[in-house]
Design an enzyme around this catalytic site. Structure first.
Site, PDB file in Angstrom:
ATOM      1  N   ASP A  60      56.886  65.397  26.996  1.00 36.49           N
ATOM      2  CA  ASP A  60      57.783  64.575  26.333  1.00 36.49           C
ATOM      3  C   ASP A  60      58.997  64.392  27.374  1.00 36.49           C
ATOM      4  O   ASP A  60      59.044  65.231  28.196  1.00 36.49           O
ATOM      5  CB  ASP A  60      58.113  65.113  24.954  1.00 36.49           C
ATOM      6  CG  ASP A  60      58.626  63.901  24.106  1.00 36.49           C
ATOM      7  OD1 ASP A  60      59.725  63.273  24.523  1.00 36.49           O
ATOM      8  OD2 ASP A  60      58.185  63.595  23.194  1.00 36.49           O
ATOM      9  N   LEU A  67      57.671  58.873  31.067  1.00 42.20           N
ATOM     10  CA  LEU A  67      56.595  58.007  31.235  1.00 42.20           C
ATOM     11  C   LEU A  67      56.521  56.846  32.408  1.00 42.20           C
ATOM     12  O   LEU A  67      55.693  56.659  33.092  1.00 42.20           O
ATOM     13  CB  LEU A  67      56.056  57.420  30.059  1.00 42.20           C
ATOM     14  CG  LEU A  67      55.598  58.504  29.040  1.00 42.20           C
ATOM     15  CD1 LEU A  67      55.453  57.781  27.629  1.00 42.20           C
ATOM     16  CD2 LEU A  67      54.236  58.923  29.499  1.00 42.20           C
ATOM     17  N   GLY A 100      53.213  58.996  23.410  1.00 42.34           N
ATOM     18  CA  GLY A 100      54.540  58.819  23.886  1.00 42.34           C
ATOM     19  C   GLY A 100      54.820  57.523  23.935  1.00 42.34           C
ATOM     20  O   GLY A 100      54.275  56.774  24.073  1.00 42.34           O
ATOM     21  N   SER A 133      49.307  50.624  16.934  1.00 42.07           N
ATOM     22  CA  SER A 133      50.025  50.301  15.526  1.00 42.07           C
ATOM     23  C   SER A 133      49.713  49.213  14.712  1.00 42.07           C
ATOM     24  O   SER A 133      49.303  48.271  15.593  1.00 42.07           O
ATOM     25  CB  SER A 133      51.834  50.207  15.938  1.00 42.07           C
ATOM     26  OG  SER A 133      52.463  50.030  14.849  1.00 42.07           O
ATOM     27  N   ASN A 134      49.691  49.330  13.609  1.00 43.40           N
ATOM     28  CA  ASN A 134      49.767  48.196  12.659  1.00 43.40           C
ATOM     29  C   ASN A 134      50.498  47.079  13.020  1.00 43.40           C
ATOM     30  O   ASN A 134      50.234  46.168  12.605  1.00 43.40           O
ATOM     31  CB  ASN A 134      49.797  48.563  11.267  1.00 43.40           C
ATOM     32  CG  ASN A 134      51.329  49.163  10.917  1.00 43.40           C
ATOM     33  OD1 ASN A 134      52.179  48.075  10.507  1.00 43.40           O
ATOM     34  ND2 ASN A 134      51.741  50.325  10.862  1.00 43.40           N
ATOM     35  N   TYR A 155      57.763  45.511  19.718  1.00 45.87           N
ATOM     36  CA  TYR A 155      57.193  46.779  19.773  1.00 45.87           C
ATOM     37  C   TYR A 155      55.729  46.450  19.424  1.00 45.87           C
ATOM     38  O   TYR A 155      54.926  47.192  20.180  1.00 45.87           O
ATOM     39  CB  TYR A 155      57.858  47.492  18.544  1.00 45.87           C
ATOM     40  CG  TYR A 155      56.960  48.870  18.135  1.00 45.87           C
ATOM     41  CD1 TYR A 155      56.829  49.787  18.927  1.00 45.87           C
ATOM     42  CD2 TYR A 155      56.387  48.848  16.815  1.00 45.87           C
ATOM     43  CE1 TYR A 155      55.945  51.055  18.391  1.00 45.87           C
ATOM     44  CE2 TYR A 155      55.566  49.919  16.407  1.00 45.87           C
ATOM     45  CZ  TYR A 155      55.524  50.939  17.237  1.00 45.87           C
ATOM     46  OH  TYR A 155      54.663  52.086  16.700  1.00 45.87           O
ATOM     47  N   LYS A 195      52.088  47.365  21.670  1.00 44.05           N
ATOM     48  CA  LYS A 195      51.065  47.917  21.279  1.00 44.05           C
ATOM     49  C   LYS A 195      49.644  47.256  21.531  1.00 44.05           C
ATOM     50  O   LYS A 195      48.701  47.642  21.839  1.00 44.05           O
ATOM     51  CB  LYS A 195      51.012  48.247  19.982  1.00 44.05           C
ATOM     52  CG  LYS A 195      52.055  49.267  19.525  1.00 44.05           C
ATOM     53  CD  LYS A 195      51.745  50.710  20.369  1.00 44.05           C
ATOM     54  CE  LYS A 195      52.961  51.640  19.667  1.00 44.05           C
ATOM     55  NZ  LYS A 195      52.606  52.973  20.445  1.00 44.05           N
ATOM     56  N   ARG A 253      54.111  49.241   0.433  1.00 45.03           N
ATOM     57  CA  ARG A 253      53.239  48.869   1.440  1.00 45.03           C
ATOM     58  C   ARG A 253      52.461  49.983   2.179  1.00 45.03           C
ATOM     59  O   ARG A 253      51.305  49.926   2.461  1.00 45.03           O
ATOM     60  CB  ARG A 253      54.405  48.321   2.479  1.00 45.03           C
ATOM     61  CG  ARG A 253      53.839  48.015   3.820  1.00 45.03           C
ATOM     62  CD  ARG A 253      54.693  47.398   4.600  1.00 45.03           C
ATOM     63  NE  ARG A 253      54.181  47.444   6.088  1.00 45.03           N
ATOM     64  CZ  ARG A 253      54.239  48.053   6.951  1.00 45.03           C
ATOM     65  NH1 ARG A 253      55.157  49.197   6.707  1.00 45.03           N
ATOM     66  NH2 ARG A 253      53.870  48.004   8.077  1.00 45.03           N
TER      67      ARG A 253
END
Ligand SMILES: NC(=O)c1ccc[n+]([C@@H]2O[C@H](COP(=O)([O-])OP(=O)(O)OC[C@H]3O[C@@H](n4cnc5c(N)ncnc54)[C@H](O)[C@@H]3O)[C@@H](O)[C@H]2O)c1
Length: 280
Positions: free
Chosen positions: A38, A57, A77, A116-117, A141, A145, A179
């Site tokens: 990290d 990263l 990460g 991610s959703n 974001y 993904k 949700r």
């Protein structure tokens, strides 16, 4: 499930974050020594067998160090919420590319990617979607993904890396609101999916949803089940408590799977049209 790697040497990125901290003991139990990485120090002291290497990263040299002698990466990460484009770009796009490239050069065999959703947040809640739907990100974001899923496909198809993308809903000990009754996942169920990513002998490139056994789900997670996933968390056990609570209505967010990520910065001139036509 037969382990295709005798005792895989595992790297956990984002190890100092919320999900990483929850997963550390589960990974140690499954795989023994685990390398953590990290950009900030771990939240809890290192357990026997854990090692920590700090790395940014987006710095290829630092990323090359953390992937050395590793068989499988659990990649958590990155910037984990909506943010300014420059921040998302460095952590989730430049950083992810650096990780995949370093993994290829180092001979890493498998990557489990925390998608991610929010890569599919603009699908309506009255629609059930499966692993094959096109991305409909609800934020920058979410776009990052979707990029991560696509980058994984390139490294799988062109270079033979084995990739599991987890479109994670929300990780926690209990669902937090209505949700999340649909999208919640327990750390143990997430660990089960990660084990599929690291061990399933036939895995090449897959996208599955990171949710527990949620009867209010908007996701058809049959691909995960075909790969052997048997979730034990049941959000319905928390439904009565959550439904009894008052929630602030969100006229846009309540319509879409991504919730408030959809209503943030929303200025569509025809709100009814967004996500209702086309494929969403
Ligand atoms: N928490 C959830 O329920 C959830 C849901 C969907 C997806 N995810 C994804 O799972 C992953 C973990 O989520 P989390 O909730 O633990 O997030 P988090 O923000 O708590 O942890 C992310 C970690 O990544 C590290 N990081 C950020 N930028 C970095 C960089 N440039 N270089 C090195 N390290 C960097 C941070 O220091 C942090 O410790 C994230 O990728 C997130 O997008 C989480």
């Amino acid at each position: 499930m037969t382990a295709s790697l005798p005792r895989p040497r595992v790297l956990l990125t984002g190890a100092s974050g919320d999900v990483g901290t929850r997963l550390r003991p589960l990974l140690a139990q499954a795989y023994g020594p685990v390398r953590l990485s990290d950009v900030v120090e771990p939240r809890t002291p290192l357990a026997p067998g854990e090692t920590f290497v700090r790395a940014e990263l987006s710095d290829p040299a630092q990323v090359a160090e953390i992937v050395r002698d590793i068989d499988a990466i659990v990649h958590l990460g990155g910037f984990s919420v909506e943010g300014p484009w420059e921040t998302i770009l460095q952590a989730n796009i430049v950083g992810l590319h650096a990780l995949y490239e370093a993994a290829l050069q180092a001979g890493v065999k498998r990557i489990v990617f925390a998608s991610s959703n929010h890569a599919v947040g603009f699908y309506r809640r009255d629609r059930t979607i499966d692993h094959a739907v096109p991305p409909r990100p609800d934020t920058r974001y979410g776009v990052s993904k979707a990029f991560g899923e696509a980058l994984g496909a390139l490294y799988a198809d062109k270079h033979g890396l084995r990739i599991l993308n987890l479109r994670i809903g929300n990780v926690g000990d209990a669902p937090l609101d209505r949700r999340r009754l649909a999208i919640w996942i327990t750390p143990a169920d997430l660990m089960q999916l990660i084990r599929i990513g690291i061990e399933h002998p036939a895995l090449r490139y897959e996208i599955v949803y990171g949710m527990s056994d949620n009867s209010r789900a908007w996701w058809d997670n049959r691909r995960a089940h075909e790969l052997g996933y048997r979730p034990t968390g049941r959000s319905e056990a928390h439904a009565a408590d959550i439904l009894a609570r008052e929630e602030q209505p969100d006229p846009i967010g309540d319509r879409f799977q991504g919730g408030s990520y959809c209503s943030q910065e929303f200025d569509h001139p025809e709100p009814g049209a967004s996500g209702t036509g086309g494929t969403a």
